[in-house]
Design a protein around this motif. Sequence first.
Motif, PDB file in Angstrom:
ATOM      1  N   PRO A 289       0.822  -1.214   0.000  1.00 36.11           N
ATOM      2  CA  PRO A 289       0.000   0.000   0.000  1.00 36.11           C
ATOM      3  C   PRO A 289       0.857   1.266   0.000  1.00 36.11           C
ATOM      4  CG  PRO A 289      -0.747  -1.559   1.670  1.00 36.11           C
ATOM      5  CD  PRO A 289       0.569  -2.059   1.167  1.00 36.11           C
ATOM      6  N   GLU A 290       0.315   2.297  -0.612  1.00 41.19           N
ATOM      7  CA  GLU A 290       1.041   3.558  -0.687  1.00 41.19           C
ATOM      8  C   GLU A 290       1.193   4.213   0.681  1.00 41.19           C
ATOM      9  OE1 GLU A 290      -0.953   6.020  -3.476  1.00 41.19           O
ATOM     10  OE2 GLU A 290      -0.519   4.730  -5.204  1.00 41.19           O
ATOM     11  N   ASP A 291       0.275   3.906   1.614  1.00 43.13           N
ATOM     12  CA  ASP A 291       0.355   4.523   2.931  1.00 43.13           C
ATOM     13  C   ASP A 291       1.342   3.825   3.842  1.00 43.13           C
ATOM     14  OD1 ASP A 291      -0.947   2.172   3.337  1.00 43.13           O
ATOM     15  OD2 ASP A 291      -2.779   3.025   4.177  1.00 43.13           O
ATOM     16  N   GLY A 293       1.331   0.629   4.741  1.00 42.60           N
ATOM     17  CA  GLY A 293       0.748  -0.432   5.551  1.00 42.60           C
ATOM     18  C   GLY A 293       1.331  -1.791   5.209  1.00 42.60           C
TER      19      GLY A 293
END
Length: 829
Positions: A289-291, A293
């Motif tokens: 994930p880009e965040d 995670g």
Amino acid sequence: MSTVGYGDVSCQTVLGKMFLILFILVGLALFASSIPEIIDLIGTRSKYGGCYKNERGRRHIVVCGHITYESVSHFLKDFLHEDREDVDVEVVFLHRAEPDLEFEGLLKRQHTRVKYFQGSLMNAMDLERAKVHEADACLVLANKYCPDPDAEDAANIMRVISIKNYSDDIRVIIQLMQYHNKAYLLNIPSWDWKQGDDVICLAELKLGFIAQSCLAPGFSTMMANLFAMRSFKTSPDMAAWQNDYLQGTGCEMYTETLSPTFTGMTFSQASELCFVKLKLLLLAIEVKPEDGGDPKISINPRRSKLPTNTVGFFIAQSAEEVKRAWFYCKACHEDVKDENLIKKCKCKHLANKTGATPATPFSAALSKPLLNIKNSVMAKEENGSKPVMNGRLVPIGPNGLVDETYGGYHISYEVKKLMPTNKPADQQKNGKMEVGIADDQAKDFDFAKTEMKYDSTGMFHWTPARSIEDCILDRNQAAMTVLNGHVVVCLFADPDSPLIGLRNLVMPLRASNFHYHELKHVVIVGAVDYLRREWKTLQNLPKISVLNGSPLSRADLRAVNVNLCDMCVILSAKVPSNDDPTLADKEAILASLNIKAMTFGDIITNIESMGDSKDALNNMGDTTVKRPGPIYGTNVPMITELVNDSNVQFLDQDDDDDPDTELYLTQPFACGTAFAVSVLDSLMSTTYFNQNALTLIRSLITGGATPELEIILAEGAGLRGGYSTPDTLSHRDRCRVGQISLSDGPLATFGEGRKYQDLFVASLRNYGMLCIGLYRLRDAALTTVDATSKRYVITNPPFDFGLLPTDQVYVLLPFERKQSRFSFSETEV
């Protein structure tokens, strides 16, 4: 001290000499009396005491729990298999009892790689002797044939607590019998799945495998062969179908980082390149994930671009073959015809240092409009807008902007997170509803009365809790109901039998990536007293009925139209007898033979109106489409769960399998009509060497169970309903298992002498379907399915494998927001 006078010191007086003579005689007598005790002490000292000494500097693992000759031999056969790339690991067994004579022989044959120590995991001194704190991992095996599964799980969880108390950072992999006992592991403070701790729940996976076979007959056999290490040996003396099947059993699941050449490709393009050029089957990728995670495994994702250093999940014959995906270089290997010549090239290091540019799409045959859409989407991604939701492409309007309508409903991505599904009538304008509504269910529900259609995670269909009395049918009610394309579960259980967790069988059949009208109705034939205990976990799952009867009663089987079902599952919850364990499967075998001996008419009973029937008769599935059922019971699709592997010889009276034949080599297993929990033993080794492999298998088998869902179920209150928001609805967008027939439909032309590679490429390009195997008639000369026809599983056929019109194809099918053009509920068997 005593002396007879020949030493440097001797007695000089007569009195001293007399005393010394007496002292010597008494001393010898006392010493002689102690000799038996000394010998006994030396003889009783265990040769399996001592401490582990890592003299070779190798890693080691500690294996404990249920340690017997059978469990250890099966474990070592898979763990030390020659196809594994990294087996430089010593195996240390720690158990309370000494090994028997047969077990000792096994330890001696593997003495360079296996050590055995006698001790208890509950004793810190014994853990120190086995050097648990230095071990790479600790594996806890369960007794699959124990009379009390809950007690077995409790004992193994206590072992994990002891291990974690001694060394909180050691990786632990444990086998558990029951699904509901997984919750207790979450109570251990140092238990952390992110650090590699994992649990293999036998009930969850066993019933999950069987559930997937209800959707695609034979799929359980294919998956079981994929995670078990086996070396196939074909022979010209064998039948053609056996050679085809054995070649597939040699395939295993591997992971490898994709080379920079794949950067920027879509998954479909990368999968096509791997299959056509590298002769590898790419199943899934790891998505970060880009965040920032936790990474997730995405199976056959659509349209998302592959970033640099993407980890791929492959099906191949060996780890050596999979390395081609890392070595492949477009500049050096594009013109190479022989895949075996794809080796590490000189420009590899340059690519790693300078960074790879996005590769040119491999499938140049993609239509230009589609490529234009993809280019516009990539441009919008760079500008910060969001035209892609969970890997799916949001429709682009004619003006080049994102179309804000979806399925006829208005879309707003900034809506509140929790939007109720039902809308008052005054909010529904022009026949349209807002995005909180599941578009595929508008025709299935009364939205003014029903709020929630999926569980709180959006992964499974959900219904308000129902009493089991509302779902019980008697024989007359069942006979009056038109059941077709359903799943019949024949369950043998006593009122006090251990719970087997029927939820694990039904939940994969209720995954949200099926439209509601595609859900197969589940009819359970068995003792209601036992099912009342299971009902708490089933009450929130739709389309379930119970017939209080016996699976051995032909009248009950006819009442539920067993000849019209898509699959008949035969299970037993009874505890095996200690007197003769081989009789543990007697009911299941009798039920299987009973159904095969039945004959049926070809007339389907019809009812004009069902409006006045009881609740149990309502919503029995889609009865608008009828298909003729088989006339003979031998052609009823069936899968039987066995406790004892050797009992598989009794399921098929016309096979010639030797009683000592391994389960995976027997005809019923090759045909997908038998399944035993023993095939899950290989998952311990697979999980140790590749933790992501278990995550992938669990995603495929359970229908999408997530850690979030497991925490919810750990509360013991069952599934919770959730509102249909854009976020939860997007969770439907995941692959599912399907089976496509080549006898008709859009792929029918490929059954006329075409090659498997042609089918693979066309299915991937035109429909986004990933082909992973075939289900073929054992007698290839048959052009129609008759009462004696049987099929067998071919895992990942070679690219030049010839196809037949009667073949059925296993596919990983992407979710369609509208009803698929293919029919998966009417497969021939």
